[in-house]
Design an enzyme around this catalytic site. Sequence first.
Site, mmCIF file in Angstrom:
data_model
loop_
_atom_site.group_PDB
_atom_site.id
_atom_site.type_symbol
_atom_site.label_atom_id
_atom_site.label_comp_id
_atom_site.label_asym_id
_atom_site.label_seq_id
_atom_site.Cartn_x
_atom_site.Cartn_y
_atom_site.Cartn_z
ATOM 1 N N ARG A 151 1.142 -5.851 -4.949
ATOM 2 C CA ARG A 151 1.222 -6.741 -3.785
ATOM 3 C C ARG A 151 1.684 -8.151 -4.147
ATOM 4 O O ARG A 151 1.445 -9.093 -3.397
ATOM 5 C CB ARG A 151 -0.139 -6.782 -3.085
ATOM 6 C CG ARG A 151 -0.547 -5.426 -2.509
ATOM 7 C CD ARG A 151 -1.803 -5.524 -1.665
ATOM 8 N NE ARG A 151 -2.208 -4.227 -1.124
ATOM 9 C CZ ARG A 151 -1.764 -3.712 0.015
ATOM 10 N NH1 ARG A 151 -0.877 -4.379 0.741
ATOM 11 N NH2 ARG A 151 -2.182 -2.535 0.439
ATOM 12 N N LYS B 262 8.441 1.161 5.185
ATOM 13 C CA LYS B 262 7.251 1.917 4.798
ATOM 14 C C LYS B 262 6.001 1.299 5.393
ATOM 15 O O LYS B 262 5.816 0.085 5.299
ATOM 16 C CB LYS B 262 7.113 1.934 3.268
ATOM 17 C CG LYS B 262 5.820 2.517 2.747
ATOM 18 C CD LYS B 262 5.067 1.635 1.786
ATOM 19 C CE LYS B 262 4.646 0.334 2.352
ATOM 20 N NZ LYS B 262 3.655 -0.410 1.570
ATOM 21 N N THR B 263 5.170 2.080 6.036
ATOM 22 C CA THR B 263 3.788 1.724 6.357
ATOM 23 C C THR B 263 3.192 2.832 7.178
ATOM 24 O O THR B 263 3.793 3.279 8.161
ATOM 25 C CB THR B 263 3.628 0.389 7.107
ATOM 26 O OG1 THR B 263 2.265 0.229 7.489
ATOM 27 C CG2 THR B 263 4.473 0.313 8.352
ATOM 28 N N ASP C 98 0.753 2.459 8.992
ATOM 29 C CA ASP C 98 0.224 1.846 10.219
ATOM 30 C C ASP C 98 1.154 2.022 11.415
ATOM 31 O O ASP C 98 0.723 1.874 12.561
ATOM 32 C CB ASP C 98 -0.019 0.348 10.007
ATOM 33 C CG ASP C 98 -1.186 0.085 9.068
ATOM 34 O OD1 ASP C 98 -1.846 1.055 8.654
ATOM 35 O OD2 ASP C 98 -1.424 -1.087 8.739
ATOM 36 N N ASP D 149 5.926 -7.319 5.627
ATOM 37 C CA ASP D 149 5.930 -8.484 4.739
ATOM 38 C C ASP D 149 6.832 -8.258 3.529
ATOM 39 O O ASP D 149 7.543 -9.172 3.094
ATOM 40 C CB ASP D 149 4.506 -8.816 4.289
ATOM 41 C CG ASP D 149 3.717 -9.531 5.377
ATOM 42 O OD1 ASP D 149 4.135 -10.634 5.781
ATOM 43 O OD2 ASP D 149 2.705 -8.989 5.842
ATOM 44 N N GLY E 217 0.807 -1.213 0.000
ATOM 45 C CA GLY E 217 0.000 0.000 0.000
ATOM 46 C C GLY E 217 0.838 1.260 0.000
ATOM 47 O O GLY E 217 1.985 1.281 0.444
#
Length: 551
Positions: free
Chosen positions: A143, A200-201, A203, A174, A79
């Site tokens: 993905r 990267k994220t 979240d 992941d 994402g």
Amino acid sequence: MTKSPLQIARAQYAPKLPKSLRNNSVVIVDGEKTQSVADQADIEKLFPHTYGMPLLSFEGSDASVELPVANVGVILSGGQAPGGHNVISGIFDGLKKLNPNNKLYGFLGGPGGLVDHKYMELTADVIDEYRNTGGFDIIGSGRTKLEETWQFDKGVEICKELDINAVVIIGGDDSNTNACVLAEYYLEQNTGVQVIGCPKTIDGDLKNDMIETSFGFDTACKVYSELIGNIMRDANSAKKYWHFIKLMGRSASHIGLECALQTQPNICLISEEVAEKKQTLGAVVTEMANVIAKRAANGENFGVALIPEGLIEFIPEMKTLISELNDLLAEGHDSANEFKATPKADRLEWVANHLSDASSVVFRSLPAGIATQLTLDRDPHGNVQVSKIETEKLLIEMVEVKLAEMKEAGSYAGSFSSQNHFFGYEGRCAAPSNFDADYCYSIGFTASVLIAQGKTGYMSSVRNTTAPAEEWIAGGVPVTMMMNMERRHGHMKPVIQKALVELDGKPFLAFAAKRDEWAEMTSFVYPGPIQYWGPSEVCDLTTKTLIEERK
């Protein structure tokens, strides 16, 4: 391409770099040897070539060094997150500083571009169009999981064809796990291709002592907090609605916690706390209803509740149910095939009959819509697609029932009208804040240095990030250091351990100390939009989470 006035002005922003990266050259200093956070024997056995490598830090040098040509390929994986374009800009500028003849290639559409040999050269003209912009549209993302040997071999083919020495994978836990698997295989096969990861994220669950924050978290939380503040102002003006706002963050509640610290809502559920207390869904609903009743008693029939996207997975009875569903419906299993062959009208009953007795009771108690959402196709990692579960609507429905019971019992005399929201995609491609613009550029530049020094299996690391950028510490952390073994698709696999909200950590304790006051009082804070120009204490401010952690 038509550009807005902000885009035009923002393109001129020059990201700040750590002092060590501004020197003529960089000296790498080896630190301590590392081991994985858990399951050391299993991880070492799976990664014999990249396990136990030392931590790395950079020191600047005045010596002028021009290294041999090193062509690099870059992949955006998973994402989107604000700042990805600046990571690529940092890689590009770092490579050109090392040797003007270095080339950067972008693999298109994510990891699949490496396998399918779809790429483009990223020249200065291309890079300059994307500096300090949001999104991943420079080369696109995807993905595709790099797990099979044939995929690795196809990657080697294109790397040899383009004389690529290294591949940089920009992604989350992941994706960086896949990067480490790729690095291990390429070393084992003596391909000469290095692999470097970048954290990267939005979240915020990819972090540790060496990775203080994942990029994009700062910007996304600022965007969400602006929206929450706007809704709070509306709520405080109209004084007639309770707003239930679901926020991104499937595996951890970092976004919810950060947005709560920035905006001071009446309710903010923290998934990790729900799990720690072993709360049932009913207990969570009762807790929320009690806050609503207390505010109603003060004449305030309005408020704001923040709900983490992954909440339902942290409720113990629901977590057990979801785990059983993940195994039952794992792609390729006989049970999954049998489920798909069952008529849609009969699927919920089929599932209920194939669960344990306890989980079957929970599953049957859910509204049909929620139960159906739990059985939808899994994500690429074999998990329930939690973002498709409308937890905020479920809670509104259950709170309404609870309040009706309380009204009948005489313990609630207010009125309850609700609005529901889900803030997710709104924050993923925003133009990066000054912090993320600087941090991402530094991460990319650091990756170029790791490549020049022949490193592989490392993640680019920039630390000391609450200090001014020139004092940031650049270096590298072995990806194996962050790994443990987890069940995926019904099998135990090595993955980077997710960083959850620590209930004894300073950010949560700062929130816990004030939430009772925020629950009863209207203590809303309105952060407003991201500021790119102006006082440093406004424009360069990082997240409250990071400030609390680094106090």
